[in-house]
Design a protein around this motif. Structure first.
Motif, mmCIF file in Angstrom:
data_model
loop_
_atom_site.group_PDB
_atom_site.id
_atom_site.type_symbol
_atom_site.label_atom_id
_atom_site.label_comp_id
_atom_site.label_asym_id
_atom_site.label_seq_id
_atom_site.Cartn_x
_atom_site.Cartn_y
_atom_site.Cartn_z
ATOM 1 N N SER A 64 -173.450 -115.410 -31.760
ATOM 2 C CA SER A 64 -173.409 -116.477 -32.769
ATOM 3 C C SER A 64 -172.268 -116.293 -33.771
ATOM 4 C CB SER A 64 -174.742 -116.526 -33.527
ATOM 5 O OG SER A 64 -174.958 -115.323 -34.239
ATOM 6 N N PHE A 65 -171.664 -115.110 -33.808
ATOM 7 C CA PHE A 65 -170.520 -114.890 -34.698
ATOM 8 C C PHE A 65 -169.361 -115.811 -34.347
ATOM 9 C CE2 PHE A 65 -172.759 -110.880 -35.424
ATOM 10 C CZ PHE A 65 -172.626 -110.742 -36.800
ATOM 11 N N TRP A 66 -169.323 -116.271 -33.083
ATOM 12 C CA TRP A 66 -168.270 -117.177 -32.641
ATOM 13 C C TRP A 66 -168.237 -118.452 -33.479
ATOM 14 C CZ3 TRP A 66 -163.998 -118.898 -30.687
ATOM 15 C CH2 TRP A 66 -163.884 -120.234 -30.304
ATOM 16 N N PHE A 67 -169.416 -118.962 -33.859
ATOM 17 C CA PHE A 67 -169.447 -120.248 -34.537
ATOM 18 C C PHE A 67 -168.876 -120.195 -35.949
ATOM 19 C CE2 PHE A 67 -172.282 -121.318 -31.055
ATOM 20 C CZ PHE A 67 -171.843 -122.604 -30.753
ATOM 21 N N ILE A 68 -168.845 -119.013 -36.558
ATOM 22 C CA ILE A 68 -168.171 -118.888 -37.860
ATOM 23 C C ILE A 68 -166.673 -119.064 -37.665
ATOM 24 C CG2 ILE A 68 -167.714 -117.382 -39.825
ATOM 25 C CD1 ILE A 68 -170.581 -118.410 -39.695
ATOM 26 N N LEU A 69 -166.124 -118.422 -36.617
ATOM 27 C CA LEU A 69 -164.701 -118.589 -36.313
ATOM 28 C C LEU A 69 -164.409 -120.042 -35.965
ATOM 29 C CD1 LEU A 69 -161.895 -117.441 -35.792
ATOM 30 C CD2 LEU A 69 -162.631 -116.838 -33.468
ATOM 31 N N ASN A 70 -165.270 -120.647 -35.161
ATOM 32 C CA ASN A 70 -165.105 -122.051 -34.791
ATOM 33 C C ASN A 70 -165.138 -122.945 -36.027
ATOM 34 O OD1 ASN A 70 -165.652 -124.775 -33.761
ATOM 35 N ND2 ASN A 70 -165.970 -123.759 -31.804
ATOM 36 N N PHE A 71 -166.061 -122.657 -36.934
ATOM 37 C CA PHE A 71 -166.195 -123.409 -38.178
ATOM 38 C C PHE A 71 -164.907 -123.315 -39.003
ATOM 39 C CE2 PHE A 71 -167.765 -123.875 -42.610
ATOM 40 C CZ PHE A 71 -168.413 -125.086 -42.495
#
Length: 336
Positions: free
Chosen positions: A119-126
């Motif tokens: 789920s850490f990916w979605f912070i980068l995506n954000f």
């Protein structure tokens, strides 16, 4: 955040049930919360709208480094180090010591996995989505600009059926820009939007949500039946509609005093997001490591109850630790 934590805590992923009733129970349980990711981007855009006009792109990203990027990097490295410590302990007891032959490669792979597969990916995506909106700041409130990003998102939706490229969430690099933009755009016309939503009857909102929910469940079953390995993908067309209708429901509900007072979402949400994945990866396997916790032998009802138990533990501990950290000098690690 309830939805995001439940989705990641659930043990129903990838399990195939032969009975249609079991399949529907599984799909209904997992689909109910699938609005959460798109809602996350919509709410994010809704809340940061005014900041796009208050700050220059450089100033905004500097603020984001302190409140978002710095805590995010801290917990990624924390999880990598915790994983390495676990591997060292296993190796010292005569277990697999593959990481000792090439520690740098092992460290790099762990970092890649956590960054892109968790789920850490979605912070980068954000952050990527925010950067795109900042780059095209002068076009931010133009409808054609939003429609371009809506089309980009729909490409990912159609790709689920044709698989022109990988369907995994980390491949959807630009798939969520539209929802962040839509949140920003709706917030600019907040008074008009809320005035319109208040006029809609609760019965209409409920009916639309139920219809889109059922449509989303049917699309999951259809994709699974036709061999898709990503049938629960967030960017399914039906799930986009369901997420948008749920967002309208959330706006119509407004503030919930019990949640505001007891859970303090503005203070704790980011900390819960950062911590929950660490607890799922490192703590949950230690708690439920006995053979009796074998999801492949459980009935669908048992797996649903098991998922609820894991969610309760993960969310409760994440919330407790976030509240605890907010009272210390380490409050910056949870965005405080």
């Amino acid at each position: 955040m309830f939805g995001i934590v439940f989705e990641h805590s659930a043990v129903l992923w990838g399990i195939k049930y032969s009975a249609i009733g079991d399949t529907w129970l599984q799909v209904v349980t997992m689909q109910f919360w699938k609005f959460a990711t798109i809602a996350f981007f919509l709410i994010g855009g809704f809340l940061i709208n005014y900041k796009f006009t208050e700050y220059t792109p450089g100033q905004y990203l500097v603020r984001r480094f302190k409140n978002t990027i710095k805590p995010w990097l801290f917990w990624i490295f924390f999880l990598v180090i915790a994983t390495l410590i676990q591997r060292i302990i296993i190796a010292s007891r005569g277990g697999d010591a593959v990481f000792l032959t090439s520690p740098l490669a092992y460290f790099t792979e762990e970092f890649r996995y956590i960054l892109f597969e968790s789920s850490f990916w979605f912070i980068l995506n954000f952050l990527i989505c925010i950067s795109i909106l900042l780059i095209f700041k002068k076009h931010l409130y133009k409808l054609w600009f939003g429609l371009i990003w809506a089309a980009v998102s729909l490409v990912y939706s159609v790709n689920l059926y044709f698989e022109w490229f990988v369907t995994h969430h980390s491949a959807a690099l630009f798939g969520f820009v539209f929802y962040l933009w839509l949140g920003v755009y709706l917030n600019r016309y907040y008074e008009q939007v809320m005035s319109y939503i208040k006029k809609i009857k609760w019965s209409y909102v409920a009916i639309v949500n139920v219809l889109f929910f059922l449509l989303s469940c049917l699309e999951v079953i259809y994709l699974a039946k036709h061999g898709s390995k990503d049938e629960y993908n967030t960017l399914r067309i039906s799930n986009i509609l369901y997420s948008l209708s749920m967002f309208v429901l959330l706006l119509k509900m407004g503030s919930v005093k019990f949640i505001d007072k007891n859970l303090e979402p503005r203070k704790t949400t980011f900390g819960i997001y950062l911590l929950h994945q660490i607890l799922i990866i490192r703590l949950m396997p230690e708690i439920f490591k006995w053979n009796k916790w074998n999801t492949t032998t459980f009935t669908v009802t048992e797996n649903i109850l098991y998922s609820i138990l894991r969610f309760t533990l993960v969310y409760g501990l994440s919330f407790f630790l976030t509240r605890l950290l907010l009272k210390t000098r380490l409050k910056w690690t949870v965005g405080g």
